[in-house]
Write an enzyme that holds these catalytic residues in place. Structure first.
Site, short mmCIF file in Angstrom:
data_model
loop_
_atom_site.label_atom_id
_atom_site.label_comp_id
_atom_site.label_asym_id
_atom_site.label_seq_id
_atom_site.Cartn_x
_atom_site.Cartn_y
_atom_site.Cartn_z
N ARG A 50 36.92 15.71 54.14
CA ARG A 50 36.43 16.98 54.38
C ARG A 50 36.61 17.59 55.36
NH1 ARG A 50 33.14 15.99 58.85
NH2 ARG A 50 32.22 14.24 58.18
N TYR A 102 27.01 41.51 45.43
CA TYR A 102 27.34 40.50 44.96
C TYR A 102 25.43 40.46 45.22
CZ TYR A 102 26.65 36.01 43.06
OH TYR A 102 26.11 34.70 42.32
N ASP A 174 34.84 41.60 51.28
CA ASP A 174 35.06 40.56 49.22
C ASP A 174 36.20 41.14 48.67
OD1 ASP A 174 34.71 39.81 47.93
OD2 ASP A 174 32.58 39.22 47.93
N LYS A 199 36.57 32.91 40.59
CA LYS A 199 36.43 34.29 39.22
C LYS A 199 38.16 34.68 38.69
CE LYS A 199 32.64 34.58 40.14
NZ LYS A 199 31.65 34.69 40.88
N1 PLP Z 1 31.12 37.54 45.75
C1 PLP Z 1 31.48 38.49 44.60
C2 PLP Z 1 32.15 39.32 44.52
C3 PLP Z 1 30.78 38.06 43.64
O1 PLP Z 1 30.97 38.26 42.46
C4 PLP Z 1 30.41 36.09 43.39
C5 PLP Z 1 30.03 35.89 42.84
O2 PLP Z 1 29.81 36.39 41.24
C6 PLP Z 1 30.35 35.59 44.69
C7 PLP Z 1 30.85 36.75 46.06
C8 PLP Z 1 29.72 33.51 44.67
O3 PLP Z 1 30.60 33.11 44.44
P1 PLP Z 1 30.11 31.62 43.74
O4 PLP Z 1 29.17 32.23 42.66
O5 PLP Z 1 31.57 31.22 43.22
O6 PLP Z 1 29.51 31.39 45.38
#
Ligand code: PLP
Length: 393
Positions: A50, A102, A174, A199
Site C-alpha cells: 500500500r 467528465y 486532467d 485510457k
Molecule cells: N477524467 C476523465 C477525462 C475521464 O474521461 C475519466 C473516465 O472516463 C476519468 C477522469 C475517471 O477515470 P476512471 O474511470 O479511471 O476512474
C-alpha cells in the site's frame, strides 16, 4: 541523476533492462503485499505494497518523467486520482471546475460539496464573465479538463494558470484525453496533472487506474503520504500492465489521431450531421488554442446527428467496428452516447447547461485501418438515412 531523454525514449524504455537479479529485460512484476526485512530495524526500502511497490513506483516515475513533474502517485482509478487531489483541501476551500467536465468528476465534486467537505463552482471556463467572477471568489484549486469530455472544448492552460496563480490558486489539468504524448500541462504552468490511466496511457482497455503528477516535490510527497493513509494506491499488476501499454503510447496516439482526423473530416461534410466537435478541424472554435498548446489533436471527437435520439439509436446499432461502450483511449474504436452513458450521472439540467444534447455521440477512434473505420461510419449514417428515405418514397 537521470539523463534527459526524448519522451519517446522514456515511454519505450524507462526501467527496461534494469533488473539486477537476473537481468530481465522486461521490468519485473513484484506481485507481493509485503517485503521481508533484511533484519531487525533493517528495511530493504519497501515494506508494504500500500505504501510502496517497485512496479508501481516505476509507473509513477515514468509518468513523472513524461509529464515533467517532480513526482507522481499511481492510484487505483482516475477518479481516485482526482479525489486524492481534493483530499488536500479544507471544508471552505473552493474548487473552480469546468461545467462540462467528465460526469464522474462532476458527481464526485458535487458529492463532496453535499457533505460540506469542500465548495465548488462549476463554470464555463470559456465564458469570460463567469470565469472572472469565479476567480474573484479566490479558489484554492482550479481544475482544467482540456480538451473537455465530451464536447472537446479547449482551454488555454497557460493563460488560466497565470490568472489562477494571481489569486493564490493551484492548478490541476486532467490530461486524460491527450496524454503527455500530445500535451504537457506542467510546462504550461500547471501544478498538477491528473490522469485516468485507464485510457491512453494503458491503452488496451484491460486496466482501471489513475495517477496524479505534481510539479513540486513537496506536493508529490504530500499526495504520496495521503494515498498511503487512505489506501488509494494502485495494484502492482495494474501498474505492470499499464507500463506495458505505456511503452507504445507514442505510436498508438500518432496513428489513432490520423484515423480521428479522417473520421472528423467525413462527418463534417455529411448532410445528416448537425455539428462535429474535433479540435483538429479549422472550424472548431478553439482550434487555434489547441494548435498552440498541443502537439496533436488526439483521437477523441463527438458529433450531433440531425434526427435526435432515434437517429442516435440507429447509428449505434448499425456500426460494426465501433463498439457501444463507455471509456476511451484503447486500441479499439468505441462509440458512446454521453446523455445515457458517461454523463448520465450529471443529470439532465447540468447536461443542458453544459451543452451536452441528447443527439450527441462520442467516438474514441482506435487503431483499425482507416478505410474500415470510414466504411463503418458510412454504414451508421446510412442507417440514420434509411427511415428518411423510406418516408419520402
Ligand atoms: N477524467 C476523465 C477525462 C475521464 O474521461 C475519466 C473516465 O472516463 C476519468 C477522469 C475517471 O477515470 P476512471 O474511470 O479511471 O476512474
Amino acid at each position: 541523476m537521470k539523463k534527459t531523454r526524448d519522451p519517446r525514449t522514456v515511454a519505450a524504455s524507462n526501467g527496461v533492462a534494469t533488473d539486477q537479479t537476473f537481468g530481465a529485460v522486461a521490468p519485473p512484476l513484484y506481485l507481493t503485499s509485503t517485503f521481508a526485512f533484511a533484519g531487525f530495524e533493517r528495511s530493504r526500502g519497501h515494506e508494504y505494497t500500500r505504501t510502496s511497490n517497485p512496479t508501481r513506483d516505476l509507473l509513477a516515475d515514468t509518468l513523472a518523467r513524461l509529464e515533467g513533474g517532480a513526482g507522481a502517485v499511481a492510484t487505483s482509478s482516475g477518479t481516485a486520482a482526482v479525489d486524492l487531489l481534493l483530499s488536500q483541501l479544507r471544508p471552505r476551500d473552493l474548487v473552480l471546475a469546468p461545467h462540462d467536465c467528465y460526469g464522474g468528476t462532476y458527481r464526485l465534486l458535487a458529492a463532496r460539496r453535499e457533505r460540506e467537505q469542500l465548495d465548488v463552482a462549476f463554470v464555463d471556463q470559456g465564458d469570460e464573465t463567469a470565469l472572472a467572477a469565479a476567480l474573484g471568489r479566490r479558489p484554492k484549486l482550479v481544475l482544467i479538463e482540456t480538451p473537455s469530455n465530451p464536447l472537446m472544448r479547449v482551454v488555454d492552460i497557460r493563460a488560466l494558470a497565470e490568472r489562477a496563480k494571481a489569486v493564490g490558486s493551484q492548478v490541476a489539468v486532467d490530461n486524460t484525453f491527450l496524454s503527455p504524448a500530445l500535451q504537457r500541462p506542467i510546462a504550461l504552468g500547471a501544478d498538477f496533472v491528473v490522469h485516468s490511466t485507464t485510457k491512453y496511457l494503458n491503452g488496451h482497455s484491460d486496466v482501471v487506474g489513475g495517477a496524479v503528477i505534481a510539479a513540486a516535490r513537496s506536493d508529490a510527497e504530500a499526495l504520496s503520504a495521503w494515498a498511503n493513509i487512505v489506501g488509494t494506491t494502485g495494484a502492482p499488476f495494474d501498474a505492470y500492465q499499464t507500463l506495458r501499454g505505456l511503452r507504445t503510447l507514442f505510436p498508438r496516439v500518432e496513428r489513432q489521431q490520423k484515423n480521428a482526423m479522417a473520421v472528423a473530416t467525413l462527418l463534417a461534410q455529411h448532410p445528416l450531421v448537425a455539428a462535429v466537435y474535433y479540435p483538429g478541424l479549422e472550424s472548431h472554435p478553439t482550434h487555434a488554442i489547441a494548435r498552440s498548446q498541443q502537439d496533436g489533436f488526439g483521437a477523441m471527437l463527438s458529433f450531433e446527428l440531425k434526427g435526435g435520439v432515434d437517429a442516435v439509436r440507429r447509428f449505434v446499432e448499425a456500426v460494426e467496428i465501433f463498439t457501444l461502450a463507455e471509456s476511451l483511449g484503447g486500441v479499439e474504436s468505441l462509440v458512446a452516447h454521453p446523455a445515457t452513458m458517461t454523463h448520465a450521472g450529471m443529470g439532465a439540467k447540468a447536461r443542458r447547461a453544459a451543452g451536452i444534447s441528447d443527439s450527441l455521440i462520442r467516438l474514441s477512434v482506435g487503431l483499425e485501418a482507416e478505410a474500415d473505420l470510414i466504411a463503418d461510419i458510412e454504414r451508421g449514417l446510412a442507417a440514420v438515412d434509411a427511415p428518411a428515405r423510406a418516408g419520402g418514397a
